[in-house]
Motif scaffolding. Structure first.
Motif, PDB file in Angstrom:
ATOM      1  N   ARG A 130       0.870  -1.187   0.000  1.00 38.73           N
ATOM      2  CA  ARG A 130       0.000   0.000   0.000  1.00 38.73           C
ATOM      3  C   ARG A 130       0.905   1.234   0.000  1.00 38.73           C
ATOM      4  O   ARG A 130       1.362   1.695   1.030  1.00 38.73           O
ATOM      5  N   ILE A 131       1.158   1.713  -1.202  1.00 36.64           N
ATOM      6  CA  ILE A 131       2.141   2.786  -1.399  1.00 36.64           C
ATOM      7  C   ILE A 131       1.458   4.019  -1.973  1.00 36.64           C
ATOM      8  O   ILE A 131       0.842   3.949  -3.035  1.00 36.64           O
ATOM      9  N   ALA A 132       1.561   5.098  -1.239  1.00 39.20           N
ATOM     10  CA  ALA A 132       0.934   6.345  -1.702  1.00 39.20           C
ATOM     11  C   ALA A 132       1.975   7.277  -2.320  1.00 39.20           C
ATOM     12  O   ALA A 132       3.181   7.064  -2.181  1.00 39.20           O
ATOM     13  N   PHE A 133       1.487   8.302  -2.995  1.00 35.78           N
ATOM     14  CA  PHE A 133       2.380   9.284  -3.626  1.00 35.78           C
ATOM     15  C   PHE A 133       1.858  10.687  -3.339  1.00 35.78           C
ATOM     16  O   PHE A 133       0.681  10.974  -3.550  1.00 35.78           O
ATOM     17  N   ALA A 139      -6.761   9.956   6.797  1.00 35.29           N
ATOM     18  CA  ALA A 139      -8.144   9.745   6.383  1.00 35.29           C
ATOM     19  C   ALA A 139      -8.279   8.562   5.429  1.00 35.29           C
ATOM     20  O   ALA A 139      -9.389   8.132   5.110  1.00 35.29           O
ATOM     21  N   LEU A 140      -7.166   8.025   4.979  1.00 35.31           N
ATOM     22  CA  LEU A 140      -7.227   6.937   4.000  1.00 35.31           C
ATOM     23  C   LEU A 140      -7.562   5.604   4.661  1.00 35.31           C
ATOM     24  O   LEU A 140      -7.131   5.322   5.772  1.00 35.31           O
ATOM     25  N   ASP A 141      -8.287   4.803   3.946  1.00 31.51           N
ATOM     26  CA  ASP A 141      -8.595   3.465   4.441  1.00 31.51           C
ATOM     27  C   ASP A 141      -8.554   2.499   3.258  1.00 31.51           C
ATOM     28  O   ASP A 141      -9.340   2.663   2.325  1.00 31.51           O
ATOM     29  N   PRO A 142      -7.681   1.538   3.219  1.00 35.43           N
ATOM     30  CA  PRO A 142      -6.706   1.245   4.272  1.00 35.43           C
ATOM     31  C   PRO A 142      -5.543   2.235   4.239  1.00 35.43           C
ATOM     32  O   PRO A 142      -5.302   2.872   3.221  1.00 35.43           O
ATOM     33  N   GLN A 143      -4.843   2.335   5.348  1.00 34.07           N
ATOM     34  CA  GLN A 143      -3.694   3.217   5.456  1.00 34.07           C
ATOM     35  C   GLN A 143      -2.547   2.712   4.601  1.00 34.07           C
ATOM     36  O   GLN A 143      -2.241   1.519   4.614  1.00 34.07           O
ATOM     37  N   PRO A 144      -1.901   3.595   3.917  1.00 34.26           N
ATOM     38  CA  PRO A 144      -0.683   3.171   3.211  1.00 34.26           C
ATOM     39  C   PRO A 144       0.432   2.871   4.226  1.00 34.26           C
ATOM     40  O   PRO A 144       0.420   3.399   5.336  1.00 34.26           O
ATOM     41  N   THR A 145       1.363   2.021   3.816  1.00 34.74           N
ATOM     42  CA  THR A 145       2.497   1.729   4.698  1.00 34.74           C
ATOM     43  C   THR A 145       3.765   2.412   4.196  1.00 34.74           C
ATOM     44  O   THR A 145       4.786   2.389   4.869  1.00 34.74           O
ATOM     45  N   ALA A 146       3.677   2.975   3.006  1.00 34.15           N
ATOM     46  CA  ALA A 146       4.839   3.690   2.478  1.00 34.15           C
ATOM     47  C   ALA A 146       4.340   4.876   1.670  1.00 34.15           C
ATOM     48  O   ALA A 146       3.298   4.798   1.008  1.00 34.15           O
ATOM     49  N   ILE A 147       5.118   5.952   1.738  1.00 33.02           N
ATOM     50  CA  ILE A 147       4.729   7.164   1.032  1.00 33.02           C
ATOM     51  C   ILE A 147       5.910   7.716   0.255  1.00 33.02           C
ATOM     52  O   ILE A 147       6.968   7.987   0.819  1.00 33.02           O
ATOM     53  N   VAL A 201       7.880   6.748  12.184  1.00 33.58           N
ATOM     54  CA  VAL A 201       8.527   6.620  10.875  1.00 33.58           C
ATOM     55  C   VAL A 201       9.907   6.032  11.127  1.00 33.58           C
ATOM     56  O   VAL A 201      10.665   6.591  11.923  1.00 33.58           O
ATOM     57  N   PRO A 202      10.232   4.888  10.562  1.00 28.17           N
ATOM     58  CA  PRO A 202       9.512   4.153   9.522  1.00 28.17           C
ATOM     59  C   PRO A 202       8.644   3.012  10.074  1.00 28.17           C
ATOM     60  O   PRO A 202       8.034   2.299   9.275  1.00 28.17           O
ATOM     61  N   ASP A 203       8.586   2.824  11.387  1.00 26.88           N
ATOM     62  CA  ASP A 203       7.889   1.651  11.925  1.00 26.88           C
ATOM     63  C   ASP A 203       6.448   1.535  11.420  1.00 26.88           C
ATOM     64  O   ASP A 203       6.008   0.457  11.019  1.00 26.88           O
ATOM     65  N   ASP A 204       5.730   2.658  11.483  1.00 25.88           N
ATOM     66  CA  ASP A 204       4.346   2.609  11.001  1.00 25.88           C
ATOM     67  C   ASP A 204       4.268   2.912   9.507  1.00 25.88           C
ATOM     68  O   ASP A 204       3.555   2.241   8.763  1.00 25.88           O
ATOM     69  N   ILE A 205       4.985   3.912   9.123  1.00 22.55           N
ATOM     70  CA  ILE A 205       4.957   4.338   7.719  1.00 22.55           C
ATOM     71  C   ILE A 205       6.367   4.698   7.254  1.00 22.55           C
ATOM     72  O   ILE A 205       7.086   5.391   7.963  1.00 22.55           O
ATOM     73  N   SER A 206       6.733   4.201   6.100  1.00 22.53           N
ATOM     74  CA  SER A 206       8.009   4.596   5.486  1.00 22.53           C
ATOM     75  C   SER A 206       7.773   5.824   4.621  1.00 22.53           C
ATOM     76  O   SER A 206       6.704   5.966   4.016  1.00 22.53           O
ATOM     77  N   VAL A 207       8.782   6.681   4.565  1.00 21.45           N
ATOM     78  CA  VAL A 207       8.668   7.886   3.743  1.00 21.45           C
ATOM     79  C   VAL A 207       9.937   8.037   2.900  1.00 21.45           C
ATOM     80  O   VAL A 207      11.044   7.850   3.395  1.00 21.45           O
ATOM     81  N   VAL A 208       9.740   8.350   1.631  1.00 21.24           N
ATOM     82  CA  VAL A 208      10.883   8.554   0.742  1.00 21.24           C
ATOM     83  C   VAL A 208      10.694   9.868  -0.026  1.00 21.24           C
ATOM     84  O   VAL A 208       9.587  10.160  -0.485  1.00 21.24           O
ATOM     85  N   GLY A 209      11.755  10.635  -0.114  1.00 28.53           N
ATOM     86  CA  GLY A 209      11.698  11.915  -0.830  1.00 28.53           C
ATOM     87  C   GLY A 209      12.279  11.802  -2.233  1.00 28.53           C
ATOM     88  O   GLY A 209      12.395  10.714  -2.802  1.00 28.53           O
ATOM     89  N   PHE A 210      12.655  12.940  -2.775  1.00 30.11           N
ATOM     90  CA  PHE A 210      13.276  12.980  -4.097  1.00 30.11           C
ATOM     91  C   PHE A 210      14.169  14.200  -4.139  1.00 30.11           C
ATOM     92  O   PHE A 210      13.721  15.295  -3.797  1.00 30.11           O
ATOM     93  N   ASP A 211      15.396  14.036  -4.517  1.00 24.61           N
ATOM     94  CA  ASP A 211      16.393  15.100  -4.731  1.00 24.61           C
ATOM     95  C   ASP A 211      17.702  14.847  -3.981  1.00 24.61           C
ATOM     96  O   ASP A 211      18.762  15.107  -4.513  1.00 24.61           O
ATOM     97  N   ASP A 212      17.587  14.415  -2.730  1.00 27.24           N
ATOM     98  CA  ASP A 212      18.748  14.378  -1.843  1.00 27.24           C
ATOM     99  C   ASP A 212      19.371  15.741  -1.700  1.00 27.24           C
ATOM    100  O   ASP A 212      20.567  15.934  -1.883  1.00 27.24           O
ATOM    101  N   ARG A 213      18.553  16.698  -1.349  1.00 24.53           N
ATOM    102  CA  ARG A 213      19.110  18.017  -1.090  1.00 24.53           C
ATOM    103  C   ARG A 213      19.792  18.023   0.271  1.00 24.53           C
ATOM    104  O   ARG A 213      19.682  17.065   1.041  1.00 24.53           O
ATOM    105  N   GLU A 214      20.490  19.096   0.574  1.00 22.53           N
ATOM    106  CA  GLU A 214      21.418  19.079   1.705  1.00 22.53           C
ATOM    107  C   GLU A 214      20.801  18.702   3.050  1.00 22.53           C
ATOM    108  O   GLU A 214      21.467  18.094   3.894  1.00 22.53           O
ATOM    109  N   MET A 215      19.524  19.004   3.280  1.00 22.99           N
ATOM    110  CA  MET A 215      18.945  18.697   4.581  1.00 22.99           C
ATOM    111  C   MET A 215      18.505  17.241   4.717  1.00 22.99           C
ATOM    112  O   MET A 215      18.158  16.791   5.813  1.00 22.99           O
ATOM    113  N   ALA A 216      18.480  16.513   3.617  1.00 24.83           N
ATOM    114  CA  ALA A 216      17.976  15.137   3.687  1.00 24.83           C
ATOM    115  C   ALA A 216      18.876  14.253   4.562  1.00 24.83           C
ATOM    116  O   ALA A 216      18.379  13.511   5.408  1.00 24.83           O
ATOM    117  N   ALA A 217      20.166  14.361   4.377  1.00 24.92           N
ATOM    118  CA  ALA A 217      21.087  13.505   5.131  1.00 24.92           C
ATOM    119  C   ALA A 217      21.010  13.729   6.643  1.00 24.92           C
ATOM    120  O   ALA A 217      20.779  12.788   7.394  1.00 24.92           O
TER     121      ALA A 217
END
Lengths: 343, 343
Positions: free
Chosen positions: B183-186, B242-250, B272-288
DNA sequence: CTGAAAGCGCTTACAG
DNA sequence: CTGAAAGCGCTTACAG
């Protein structure tokens, strides 16, 4: 297909090239009739004047140089460049960007002076010029505008704008005191380049003055240096936890540091702001969504002003105000609260 | 005091101006003796050639234009500009920056075409040209290099470089599936400007293809739009809860969104990440420092390549590779973990 | 290898 | 208000 020149326009409009030039520039006296004929001809041919030719003849380059002492993609430099660019493009000037990010680039720049003859004004940002550098910059013979160089470069520049970082920090310290904080630390990054005297070095000075003004004991170990790296936050936390007594408030030299510090403190189970308050500097875009308290300044806005000053000076106009202090304001968000012991 | 010209150098060196020009440019055959006399004279006088004059004569402007569709101070634009700038300054070209951030600026730019006659090549970044725009750009008669415009502008550009965002997203989805996520959301931001077709619009396409390739049901409500604002994170959290079912990754369209999302999720007590995993895009300086998992691409690096391609084309050279795919790689940090239900 | 000459495309005093 | 002429400072065929 050759690009149309001013001669083509002249022929088509049935006037001389001189008249075309005058009509297109708009400032000279040309009859309305002639002017409209010229515009029409120019339009039809899709004429664009060659900048090279007009600049060669007029002796103006139409360019203004912006010299920054770090990567142009950093928050500060890019915001500043954005502001300068806005002002210049409105006024028909090109932005010539120069980065002197290390000792070598700096030496090269000031020895070869690529801006010489190639710019109508120079904007210099953030770092202090040496005697020699200031002199060779002056020798270029174009107006110099300083941005965030405080009084460091006032000898060389004809105009300047900058944030009064000392006052900003003093205000912050005062505010923290009012909230009951007496143990206030400051986290600073070790300079990327020790050859540069940065304006941001003023921040620690403001911190010290604020501490003194508040009548709090200044503790040397409350000035915590961290490296420029993604580890900065965790290094800072280790340093802070090792302090005795523990500070109740921490001022950071930048939001970047504040953000990672808050993150790491919370990982260590330290509550922010309940246990420790944290304040950044800049109010960059990530500060608001993360609830980081900070000191806001707007390089894009004062960059615009700097650009405009440079344009005016390049045109030989005079400025009504040549030394401007840009505003900085304290933004209170989630990471600041009253000192624990008076709760 | 008048700046020394090539005539002054010639007189001092006891040769003709032609010879000075040739000696200084180095490519022509000039005797070693003459050359050194010229260099010496030039040095002593502090001679710098007028760009206007040489450009006017040679027909080259020495400038390359970079056109971006957003504020130059955004992470992407400024990193890109940094890279392009590096390449150009190495090669002796000036960077001419143009921003067309909204419909009006865009219309103005393409109708007045300020780059016409004033640049030797054009680099266009991130947005798709219309038929008309592409045509008028071609009419300028200089080489066009596309950056992150995928195949959108291939008709107009002679060369291009860009990240394959579709594959990057597909890889990410695949990786998440391997970790047990189904269950992967975007989360995507509503476009700042609807008149622009952005390359980043490809990311959602990659998400969809990835979902399809994995054989997971594609749910329309798992595509969550958020506005461009500091509230984006909390708006996203409300939508997710508000989603049902809840996504486990975003998956997020940017690190900026991912960072504030993680912050808000944790405030709501979601782990995070136990309940929900989150992934970004870019790897800008604050990500690390914040431990954000993300897809890394380097606009400064492919900007450098784009700049180099533009220089080569401006010089009339040919490229060995004119369509280049820049790398994007998945960076796993703290915010990603196996799906909860298979723990 | 080197020089004399022409010209890139404008703008700007100077006349009228 | 408009035109003829000169010239900004280089570079580049063309000769030699």
């Amino acid at each position: 297909m050759r690009e149309p020149t001013i001669y083509d326009v002249a022929k088509k409009a049935g006037v001389s090239p001189s008249t075309v030039s005058r009509a297109l520039h708009g400032k000279d006296r040309v009859s309305a009739d002639t002017r409209s004929k010229v515009f029409q001809a120019s339009e039809q041919l899709g004429f664009t004047a060659s900048k090279e030719a007009s600049r060669l003849r007029s002796g103006k380059t139409g360019r203004i140089a912006l010299i920054v002492g770090n990567r142009m993609s950093g928050w500060y430099s890019s915001e500043l460049a954005e502001g300068v660019y806005s002002a210049l493009s409105n006024e028909g000037y090109d932005l010539l960007f120069y980065r002197v990010a290390d000792r070598k680039q700096r030496a090269d720049f000031f020895s070869s002076m690529p801006i010489k003859r190639n710019t109508d004004a120079v904007i210099i940002s953030s770092f202090a010029l040496t005697e020699n550098e200031g002199q060779s910059l002056r020798d270029v013979g174009v107006p110099i505008v300083g941005v965030n160089t405080m009084h460091l470069n006032d000898r060389y520049s004809m105009a300047s704008i900058g944030v009064d970082e000392i006052s900003a920090l003093k205000n912050l310290i005062h505010r923290l005191c009012v909230m009951g904080h007496t143990r206030i630390a400051f986290i600073q990054t070790t300079p990327i380049n020790k050859d540069f005297v940065w304006d941001a070095d003023q921040r620690i000075e403001g911190y010290r003055q604020g501490i003194r003004a508040a009548g709090i004991t200044h503790r040397k170990d409350y000035e915590i240096p961290v490296p420029h790296s993604s580890e900065a936050g965790s290094i800072a936390v280790s340093a802070i936890l090792a302090l005795d007594p523990q500070p109740t408030a921490i001022c950071c030299i930048s939001d970047e540091i504040a953000i990672s510090l808050v993150h790491e403190l919370r990982r260590y189970g330290v509550r922010v702001p309940d246990d420790i308050s944290v304040v950044g500097f800049d109010d960059r875009e990530m500060a608001a969504p993360l609830g980081i308290s900070t000191i806001r300044h707007r390089p894009d806005e004062y960059g615009k002003t700097a650009g405009l000053m440079a344009v005016r000076l390049a045109r030989g106009e005079t400025l009504d105000r040549s030394r401007i202090v840009a505003p900085a304001s304290l933004i209170l968000r989630d990471t600041i609260g009253p000192a624990r012991h008076i709760n």
